[in-house]
Design a protein around this motif. Structure first.
Motif, mmCIF file in Angstrom:
data_model
loop_
_atom_site.group_PDB
_atom_site.id
_atom_site.type_symbol
_atom_site.label_atom_id
_atom_site.label_comp_id
_atom_site.label_asym_id
_atom_site.label_seq_id
_atom_site.Cartn_x
_atom_site.Cartn_y
_atom_site.Cartn_z
ATOM 1 N N MET A 1 3.126 27.304 8.979
ATOM 2 C CA MET A 1 2.622 27.138 10.344
ATOM 3 C C MET A 1 3.451 28.020 11.273
ATOM 4 O O MET A 1 4.668 28.042 11.199
ATOM 5 N N SER A 2 2.760 28.763 12.163
ATOM 6 C CA SER A 2 3.468 29.617 13.110
ATOM 7 C C SER A 2 4.218 28.755 14.117
ATOM 8 O O SER A 2 3.887 27.589 14.336
ATOM 9 N N ASN A 3 5.206 29.359 14.746
ATOM 10 C CA ASN A 3 6.060 28.624 15.661
ATOM 11 C C ASN A 3 5.496 28.728 17.079
ATOM 12 O O ASN A 3 5.620 29.773 17.730
ATOM 13 N N PRO A 4 4.883 27.672 17.614
ATOM 14 C CA PRO A 4 4.321 27.747 18.971
ATOM 15 C C PRO A 4 5.395 27.786 20.050
ATOM 16 O O PRO A 4 5.128 28.216 21.169
ATOM 17 N N VAL A 5 6.622 27.351 19.709
ATOM 18 C CA VAL A 5 7.691 27.365 20.708
ATOM 19 C C VAL A 5 8.057 28.800 21.061
ATOM 20 O O VAL A 5 8.363 29.106 22.222
ATOM 21 N N GLU A 6 8.008 29.706 20.071
ATOM 22 C CA GLU A 6 8.280 31.123 20.358
ATOM 23 C C GLU A 6 7.267 31.679 21.341
ATOM 24 O O GLU A 6 7.630 32.411 22.278
ATOM 25 N N ALA A 7 6.001 31.349 21.128
ATOM 26 C CA ALA A 7 4.965 31.822 22.061
ATOM 27 C C ALA A 7 5.202 31.248 23.451
ATOM 28 O O ALA A 7 5.041 31.960 24.460
ATOM 29 N N LEU A 8 5.604 29.982 23.540
ATOM 30 C CA LEU A 8 5.879 29.366 24.830
ATOM 31 C C LEU A 8 7.081 30.013 25.502
ATOM 32 O O LEU A 8 7.068 30.280 26.721
ATOM 33 N N MET A 9 8.138 30.293 24.735
ATOM 34 C CA MET A 9 9.322 30.960 25.286
ATOM 35 C C MET A 9 8.988 32.365 25.785
ATOM 36 O O MET A 9 9.471 32.798 26.837
ATOM 37 N N THR A 10 8.177 33.068 25.014
ATOM 38 C CA THR A 10 7.786 34.419 25.408
ATOM 39 C C THR A 10 6.994 34.383 26.704
ATOM 40 O O THR A 10 7.188 35.223 27.604
ATOM 41 N N TRP A 11 6.088 33.414 26.823
ATOM 42 C CA TRP A 11 5.269 33.305 28.041
ATOM 43 C C TRP A 11 6.126 32.915 29.253
ATOM 44 O O TRP A 11 5.918 33.412 30.360
ATOM 45 N N ALA A 12 7.119 32.034 29.029
ATOM 46 C CA ALA A 12 7.904 31.523 30.152
ATOM 47 C C ALA A 12 9.054 32.445 30.544
ATOM 48 O O ALA A 12 9.342 32.619 31.740
ATOM 49 N N LEU A 20 16.819 29.639 19.106
ATOM 50 C CA LEU A 20 16.576 28.417 19.874
ATOM 51 C C LEU A 20 15.171 27.872 19.608
ATOM 52 O O LEU A 20 14.983 26.655 19.447
ATOM 53 N N SER A 21 14.190 28.767 19.543
ATOM 54 C CA SER A 21 12.811 28.341 19.292
ATOM 55 C C SER A 21 12.686 27.686 17.928
ATOM 56 O O SER A 21 12.006 26.661 17.770
ATOM 57 N N TYR A 22 13.350 28.272 16.930
ATOM 58 C CA TYR A 22 13.299 27.698 15.580
ATOM 59 C C TYR A 22 13.928 26.308 15.565
ATOM 60 O O TYR A 22 13.394 25.373 14.948
ATOM 61 N N ALA A 23 15.067 26.144 16.262
ATOM 62 C CA ALA A 23 15.750 24.850 16.296
ATOM 63 C C ALA A 23 14.875 23.795 16.976
ATOM 64 O O ALA A 23 14.752 22.658 16.488
ATOM 65 N N ILE A 24 14.259 24.163 18.105
ATOM 66 C CA ILE A 24 13.415 23.205 18.826
ATOM 67 C C ILE A 24 12.192 22.820 17.999
ATOM 68 O O ILE A 24 11.823 21.646 17.917
ATOM 69 N N TRP A 25 11.561 23.799 17.352
ATOM 70 C CA TRP A 25 10.368 23.539 16.552
ATOM 71 C C TRP A 25 10.705 22.669 15.331
ATOM 72 O O TRP A 25 9.964 21.748 14.991
#
Length: 357
Positions: A1-12, A20-25
């Protein structure tokens, strides 16, 4: 499954912050597993009291929310109770012991596949990982008895530790037969090796190992009729006799979480996991959906079925004597599993080996 947190971080923030995205996901996926397990443990206590009440012609919990909110009442009661530490106790080990019990019980779920694709960590040696982690739980039992500085707790921890180690050997040997039949330590591969219907599940060709595994699971989780460490007429409450409040609740949580884990492993290793017992149901459509196809529904149903036997046994059998428990583990189960493993190794080299592999 792709990491949606990375997409959210990139957008924000304009960059993904991979670490950090990997840890949160990962933390989010852990919570998705741990929170339902905790809720299942809570309602398993209610289900247990209700089932035993029905079998013994009693009512069971029926006051707090008509009984449905009883698990939450128990939790709040334990949260607000004082944690009393004995004067001569080793406070550091006293608090570490419950964590050593609950930690492995929850960490083992990291490699559990819930369907062909849903798994937190698809580890090739997943079964070895589970065996290694669950064996650590005995240290929590030993530390609890030792750190309490109580004779009752110490005797209880020795009896519990001896029982856990004894039946863990038999349980490990029972799983060796599954590994030989499936040819893999990966839990998903073991389930896939049982594809084809009910007659392909390992509980049929490996029936003696399945029976040994289940009974050893009951004994290793200190469940009735093997709960001699908690025999009220013998030794009060065993290794956790000095624990109260949240510390006691953690031991309680670990016991029931291990029950669910044993039932889940029995379903994955011997009962086909998420596979339907009848492949024809994979094509059965109702309102455009296929509710009885291979998937989480079948795994949950099998876990429910196995857990019911845990409760049924508690309502039906008297408690064993300690010498009977040790004799069953060392003189019956271990020789039986070793003999069956040798038989399995020999038969798999013959034309009849296809019945097992």
């Amino acid at each position: 499954m792709s990491n949606p947190v990375e997409a959210l971080m990139t957008w924000a923030f304009g960059q993904p912050f991979e670490g950090l995205s990997y840890a949160i996901w990962t933390l989010a996926k852990i919570l998705v597993i741990v929170v339902p397990i905790t809720l299942c443990v809570a309602f398993l206590t209610l289900w247990e009291r209700k089932v035993i009440g029905w079998m013994q012609v009693r009512i069971g919990p029926n006051r707090v929310g008509y009984g449905w909110l009883q698990p939450f009442a128990d939790v709040f009661k334990l949260i607000f109770k004082e944690i009393v530490v004995p004067t001569g106790a080793n406070k550091t080990l006293f608090y570490i012991a419950p964590l050593l019990s609950i930690g492995p019980a929850l960490a083992a779920w990291a490699v559990i596949p819930f369907d062909p694709t849903l798994v937190l960590a698809d580890v090739n040696a997943g079964l070895l990982y589970i065996l290694a982690l669950t064996s650590i739980g005995v240290y929590g039992v030993i530390l609890a008895g030792w750190a309490s500085n109580s004779k009752y707790a110490f005797i209880g921890c020795l009896r519990s530790a001896a029982q856990i180690v004894s039946y863990e050997i038999a349980m490990g040997f029972a799983l060796v037969g599954v590994l030989m039949a499936a040819g893999s330590l990966n839990l998903r591969d073991i389930v896939n090796a049982q594809a084809g219907g009910l007659h392909q599940w390992y509980f049929l060709p490996l029936l003696p190992l399945f029976v040994v595994y289940f009974i050893s699971g009951v004994a290793e989780t200190n469940r009735h009729p093997f709960d001699v460490a908690e025999g009220e007429s013998e030794i009060v409450a065993g290794f956790h006799v000095e624990y109260s409040g949240v510390a006691f609740a953690v031991f309680f949580l670990a016991e029931y979480a291990n029950m669910i884990l044993i039932a889940l492993l029995a379903s994955l290793l011997f009962l086909g996991g998420w596979l339907s017992p009848f492949p024809i149901t994979n094509e059965l459509a109702i309102f455009g959906m296929k509710p009885f196809a291979d998937g989480f529904f079948w795994l949950a149903a099998k876990v429910f079925f196995v857990l019911f036997f845990f409760l049924w046994i508690r309502a039906s059998f008297p408690r064993y004597r300690y010498d009977q428990i040790m004799r069953l583990g060392w003189k019956v189960f271990i020789p039986l599993t070793l003999a069956f493993i040798v038989f399995l190794a020999v038969i798999m080299q013959t034309p009849w080996g296809a019945a097992f592999h």
